[in-house]
Design an enzyme around this catalytic site. Structure first.
Site, short mmCIF file in Angstrom:
data_model
loop_
_atom_site.label_atom_id
_atom_site.label_comp_id
_atom_site.label_asym_id
_atom_site.label_seq_id
_atom_site.Cartn_x
_atom_site.Cartn_y
_atom_site.Cartn_z
N LYS A 1 0.89 -1.37 0.05
CA LYS A 1 0.05 -0.01 -0.01
C LYS A 1 0.94 1.22 0.14
CE LYS A 1 -0.60 -2.21 3.32
NZ LYS A 1 -0.96 -3.19 4.53
N GLU B 1 -5.37 -6.13 -4.78
CA GLU B 1 -6.31 -6.22 -3.56
C GLU B 1 -5.83 -6.25 -2.46
OE1 GLU B 1 -10.27 -6.89 -4.60
OE2 GLU B 1 -9.66 -6.06 -2.49
N LYS C 1 -3.90 3.77 2.73
CA LYS C 1 -5.08 3.08 2.02
C LYS C 1 -6.14 3.85 1.53
CE LYS C 1 -3.91 -1.00 5.21
NZ LYS C 1 -4.12 -1.41 6.65
N GLY D 1 -2.78 -10.35 8.30
CA GLY D 1 -2.73 -11.67 8.61
C GLY D 1 -2.23 -12.56 7.37
#
Lengths: 445, 445
Positions: A103, A127, A203, A305
């Site tokens: 990002k 994504e 983001k 994660g």
């Protein structure tokens, strides 16, 4: 099964290992959905790993992998904005499609990277860069492609949301909960990126571009973290029916003259307790999108994660395999029409200005400390009223220092410049003893 | 802008009109995102409409429109399973891509329709068929394409959810709230499809196919509606920390011998109050998906209405325009590799059996009415224990008929056949006065 799809994974940290595990676990599902063999041919790693299948070439020369004839798609999961950028640019120039979770790199250098990708007829899919496993990039670029986005509001930093959730649930102060988040591995040793809102701002810059069709403008995101949030404010907010969350907002505004501007801001925000967004707890992420004609939709899940990020990375791989597959047997070049990187065609991106902080419009929570003199409340409300600021609720609490009372005021939305002037006047009142605490408020309506 | 994309809309009811309005409102966004002109060339309507742009051909011969050279994509929003089917099959045979919102048609005849589409190299897109504007079809087919789905749970009928929400919030019985839903236009004059769960079962059949890669099997969905839910049970559930919602479940099970089976069921269900799904209120829909390695994600929004449905219909159109566009200038034929209709390749769909109701595994809420004799609780709990059923909670309420007490029991998950046997035994106890009320329970964990 026709041609195999050959992947290179650059970086074997948590995410890179997660991608390998996903492919091992779900190879049957991947084949049944794509009709192809998907194989990892090369991995980029500094030290030789003996837990990797022997058929996979391990190489510490990432630039060589990025240019390898043995690779169709390059997955960049090394992070950072220097080597990662060099490797991605190199891969693009060699006609490779790229999948990245980075990002920071895209928010800061995405315009350049996407332009090179367009010129080389390859895709850079990302994504995993926003909200981890939640498919918000695909949703915004494709599922909402017929909508005009009015605004979006996202809990897009899991660490920050964990801290805000724990402060409320356990009544512990920020520093305590931050230490716990570090012990649990949710926060870095240097937590700046998370607690100061920079990660969320990265983001948000990406989300705003694909929502409104504007170039990436990370440097124009107004960014405020959660380090100043006190338990006192968490509790007052709850008492008034709100919850404080760290939220990123991208809002389309039209002024009196019909001119459009866009607010990009991440900051602590009071939102109504009974909204779904207020009930997104712990390290979970969620993005609420308000668009026309769809109305409000919400997307919720794990924002970080190994498993969640690998899911997003491999969703991008599956897109490349499925959509580009057979029209383009080499999987490179000439794939023609497709979903533009930033959802809108590069030549049709808009120059709608990003508004300065003083031009932004939000509701406010104000905490004013004042001596309990007759008339102080009248003075404060008069100042707000003179500035055209409407009060939605007032809560005057018992004195917690001798003779001093906290006064909590919730306001309707107001232009920030007006609020700045009003607060300056309030702070000059003789009976007001401290700086006014202000936290933005949004009804999400 | 290169070639224009020519749409036909069959049916000018709420949804068809919504599509026209969307295109009028958002034409700029559509062009900026697709690089194409998107124009409606023909509409299928029984009576001539004077509120439609004069450039659009109005025609009551839907079969002629479906075969027209003046049309690239046919949008079917007439509903029903007879004429709609004929028209769609005709359009497919004439090489048109089809976009439909018709859940009943696809759930019942989708296998045949999709096979014809594959054979004719066209797409039949159906985002609007499930959960209205929530992009759950795209999410399941594409965003989760690298995951193995373990289960999904969806509130996928807005009418039913409105009724359950109102019963709880206002304390009114089912029949009262149903009448209100009908007055508000949320429920049909004949509400059978909604309140008996048939509409939800149609949608669940579609979701299950794309989740697990199995053919459409609507006829095997276990279907139970909400007509039997009483306020008494709504209130007991709340007291125990649960909320009764009408939920569709698709669950992958593996038995002791490693053989897989799939549960497809829609029924009233107690779910924990503190879950997001329990807080989806009114006519809103939401789908919770648990997949590996992503974990739980949730998708929330409007499940019906002109704007939401039009958003989904036009998302499908945008997919066709963007992805198929330039590789295939005619927009028909030879588009090659793509996302399979049911997410998995037709020849790789699985014959995993759908489990019979007696084989399904869920927790239970039981309400037993018994004379307040000593030993009755011991008798009941003994029967459950002998059947291997674990009790999670018991609530014995004060008698509301003379000498009779309601006993509420929550159980851990159990195979339904065992529960059937246990309930039969409980109902034979002398002290038990009525049929046992049973509602399924799921922790969504």
């Amino acid at each position: 099964m026709s041609k195999s799809i050959k992947l290179a994974i650059l970086g074997l940290g948590t995410v890179g290992t997660g991608v390998i595990n996903l492919i091992n676990d779900n190879l049957g599902e991947l084949k049944r959905r794509s009709g192809r063999d998907i194989i990892i041919t090369e991995v980029g790693t500094r030290r030789q790993r003996d837990d990797i299948d022997a058929s996979i070439i391990q190489n510490d020369d990432l630039m060589a992998i990025a240019a390898s004839d043995n690779v169709d798609i390059v997955i960049e999961v090394i992070g950072g904005t220097t080597l990662a950028k060099d490797v991605i640019m190199h891969a693009i120039k060699h006609g490779k499609h790229v999948v990245t979770a980075n990002k920071a790199l895209l928010a800061e250098h995405g315009n350049e990277i996407f332009a090179l990708a367009e010129a080389n007829n390859v895709h850079v899919a990302y994504e995993a860069a926003v909200a981890g496993g939640i498919p918000i990039i695909k949703v915004m670029r494709e599922a909402l492609a017929a909508n005009k986005v009015d605004w979006l509001a996202g809990i897009i930093n899991g660490t920050g949301n964990f801290i805000m959730s724990e402060m409320r649930d356990t009544g512990r102060p920020f520093v305590d909960v931050l230490a716990e988040a570090q012990a649990l591995g949710y926060a870095e040793a240097d937590p700046t990126f998370d607690v100061e809102g920079i990660d969320a701002a990265h983001k948000l810059a990406l989300l705003a571009s694909i929502a409104f069709g504007i170039p990436l403008q990370f440097d124009k995101v107004y960014c405020e973290g959660i380090t100043g949030i006190t338990l006192q404010d968490v509790n007052y907010a709850e008492e008034l029916g709100y919850r404080i969350k760290h939220v990123g907002f991208a809002v389309r505004r039209t002024n009196d003259k019909g001119k459009e501007g866009i607010e990009l801001r991440v900051h602590p925000t009071l939102i109504p307790q009974n909204t779904l967004l207020a009930n997104v707890n712990g390290v979970k992420n969620a993005v609420l999108v308000n668009s026309h004609p769809l109305g409000q939709t919400l997307y919720y899940g794990d924002g970080a994660g190994a498993g969640a990020t690998a899911s997003a990375v491999m969703a991008d791989v599956m897109d490349l395999v499925r959509v580009l597959g057979s029209n383009d047997p080499s999987l490179t070049g000439q794939q023609g029409h497709h979903v533009p990187h930033l959802s809108f065609l590069p030549e049709l991106l808009s120059d709608t200005p990003i508004l300065r902080a003083e031009q932004m419009i939000t509701g406010y929570y104000l905490r004013v400390h004042a001596y309990d003199n007759p008339g102080v409340l009248a003075d404060i409300t008069r100042i707000l009223s003179d500035a055209g600021i409407n009060i939605d609720a007032i809560l005057q609490k018992p004195a917690h220092k001798v003779g001093q009372v906290p006064i909590i005021i919730l306001t309707l939305p107001v232009i920030e410049s007006q609020m700045n002037l009003a607060i300056a006047k309030i702070e000059k009142l003789d009976s007001v003893t401290d700086k006014v605490v202000r936290i933005r408020l949004d009804e999400l309506a």
